[in-house]
Design a protein around this motif. Structure first.
Motif, PDB file in Angstrom:
ATOM      1  N   TRP A 149      -6.369   6.581  -1.643  1.00 35.44           N
ATOM      2  CA  TRP A 149      -5.428   7.179  -2.757  1.00 35.44           C
ATOM      3  C   TRP A 149      -6.328   8.588  -3.236  1.00 35.44           C
ATOM      4  O   TRP A 149      -6.087   9.501  -3.269  1.00 35.44           O
TER       5      TRP A 149
ATOM      6  N   TYR B 161       0.867  -1.183   0.167  1.00 39.66           N
ATOM      7  CA  TYR B 161       0.064   0.095  -0.060  1.00 39.66           C
ATOM      8  C   TYR B 161       0.954   1.220  -0.028  1.00 39.66           C
ATOM      9  O   TYR B 161       0.509   2.287  -0.663  1.00 39.66           O
ATOM     10  N   THR B 162       1.861   1.184   0.779  1.00 41.08           N
ATOM     11  CA  THR B 162       2.627   2.320   0.902  1.00 41.08           C
ATOM     12  C   THR B 162       3.545   2.548  -0.607  1.00 41.08           C
ATOM     13  O   THR B 162       3.634   3.772  -0.999  1.00 41.08           O
TER      14      THR B 162
ATOM     15  N   TYR C 235      -7.055  10.952  -0.258  1.00 36.88           N
ATOM     16  CA  TYR C 235      -5.783  11.832  -0.109  1.00 36.88           C
ATOM     17  C   TYR C 235      -5.462  12.747  -1.015  1.00 36.88           C
ATOM     18  O   TYR C 235      -5.307  14.034  -0.904  1.00 36.88           O
ATOM     19  N   ARG C 236      -5.751  12.361  -2.397  1.00 36.14           N
ATOM     20  CA  ARG C 236      -5.412  13.325  -3.367  1.00 36.14           C
ATOM     21  C   ARG C 236      -6.392  14.845  -3.207  1.00 36.14           C
ATOM     22  O   ARG C 236      -6.120  15.783  -3.571  1.00 36.14           O
TER      23      ARG C 236
ATOM     24  N   THR D 209       1.178   6.726  -6.595  1.00 33.81           N
ATOM     25  CA  THR D 209      -0.091   7.237  -7.002  1.00 33.81           C
ATOM     26  C   THR D 209      -0.252   8.840  -6.459  1.00 33.81           C
ATOM     27  O   THR D 209      -0.578   9.682  -7.291  1.00 33.81           O
ATOM     28  N   ASN D 210       0.435   9.091  -5.319  1.00 36.44           N
ATOM     29  CA  ASN D 210       0.237  10.399  -4.706  1.00 36.44           C
ATOM     30  C   ASN D 210       1.562  11.154  -4.439  1.00 36.44           C
ATOM     31  O   ASN D 210       1.616  12.278  -4.035  1.00 36.44           O
TER      32      ASN D 210
ATOM     33  N   ALA E  70      -2.879   8.687   3.942  1.00 35.25           N
ATOM     34  CA  ALA E  70      -3.468   7.927   2.507  1.00 35.25           C
ATOM     35  C   ALA E  70      -3.931   6.502   2.707  1.00 35.25           C
ATOM     36  O   ALA E  70      -5.010   6.256   2.129  1.00 35.25           O
ATOM     37  N   TYR E  71      -3.475   6.011   3.828  1.00 37.51           N
ATOM     38  CA  TYR E  71      -3.892   4.538   4.228  1.00 37.51           C
ATOM     39  C   TYR E  71      -5.203   4.502   4.688  1.00 37.51           C
ATOM     40  O   TYR E  71      -6.166   3.804   4.437  1.00 37.51           O
TER      41      TYR E  71
ATOM     42  N   THR F  46       0.912   4.230  -2.873  1.00 38.84           N
ATOM     43  CA  THR F  46       0.782   5.535  -2.364  1.00 38.84           C
ATOM     44  C   THR F  46       1.978   6.528  -2.992  1.00 38.84           C
ATOM     45  O   THR F  46       1.553   7.615  -3.321  1.00 38.84           O
ATOM     46  N   GLN F  47       3.136   6.077  -2.631  1.00 39.81           N
ATOM     47  CA  GLN F  47       4.262   6.742  -3.437  1.00 39.81           C
ATOM     48  C   GLN F  47       4.125   6.807  -4.958  1.00 39.81           C
ATOM     49  O   GLN F  47       4.251   8.105  -5.403  1.00 39.81           O
TER      50      GLN F  47
ATOM     51  N   GLN G 132       1.750   9.129   4.761  1.00 35.74           N
ATOM     52  CA  GLN G 132       1.299   7.629   4.327  1.00 35.74           C
ATOM     53  C   GLN G 132       0.102   7.197   5.225  1.00 35.74           C
ATOM     54  O   GLN G 132      -0.742   6.600   4.690  1.00 35.74           O
TER      55      GLN G 132
END
Length: 205
Positions: A159, A133-134, A162-163, A140-141, A154-155, A137-138, A151
């Motif tokens: 995603w 997931y992390t 968070y965006r 995607t975001n 976003a978790y 996240t890196q 992180q």
């Protein structure tokens, strides 16, 4: 009587394994110290290193997230909701296990990684899920894998959430993310002091 004694001798090792297996699912005795956690549960350290090698996320970030999500309880789940305080009508979400992963997100993880035999109650699978997931996240975001606060946001929010900055409307969540960040920093400092002494190895703990 001889047959009974033979059966008992055969069952004794199995009973020992079941006892050890039960111990392996218990939360660590000192959850505030990552060195103590890995010394007590050596297979968790193996799993954390495997996660780091696979996804590039430092071991202390997923550990801080898992602590926040489940307190290292293998069967953690959201509390039951009650109608009029007496009639149960389900839980707030399908989140379950160490990582509190929702069913749909866990299924995405299984499909993308090929880990179809995974279990949310298995620590190795759970920390690998957080690493996956992390990593996403890196990608995607654009959030650093070392940035535990972002992180975690976003978790929690997903995603897209968070965006879109959905967390900004949740002061309570931002406070929780600060706690995760503080724990990650504390775990990092502890880990830097003991990582050279920790060793791989361990099937049950």
């Amino acid at each position: 009587m001889l047959a009974t004694h033979s059966h008992l001798r055969l069952l004794a090792p199995l009973a020992g394994l079941l006892i050890l297996g039960g111990c392996s699912s218990a939360p660590p005795r000192q959850p505030d110290n990552i060195c103590s956690i890995f010394e007590e549960k050596k297979s968790w350290y193996d799993a954390a290193l495997d996660m780091n090698e696979r996804w590039g996320t430092p071991v202390y970030v997923p550990m801080a997230i898992i602590y926040q999500e489940s307190g290292f309880r293998h069967d953690a789940r959201p509390p039951m909701r009650w109608f009029l305080g007496i009639i149960p009508y389900g839980r707030a979400s399908s989140a379950y296990g160490y990582s509190q992963a929702k069913t749909t997100t866990w299924t995405d993880y299984e499909n993308e990684t090929g880990n179809g035999w995974s279990s949310r109650e298995d620590f190795a699978d759970a920390i690998d899920f957080v690493g996956w997931y992390t990593h996403k996240t890196q990608r995607t975001n654009g959030v650093s894998k070392w940035d535990a606060r972002s992180q975690y946001l976003a978790y929690h929010e997903g995603w897209g959430g968070y965006r879109n900055g959905s967390y900004r409307r949740k002061a309570w969540l931002m406070r929780v993310a600060d706690k995760v960040d503080q724990r990650s920093r504390r775990y990092a400092a502890q880990y830097n002091q003991c990582k050279d002494d920790l060793k791989r190895g361990g099937w049950f703990f």
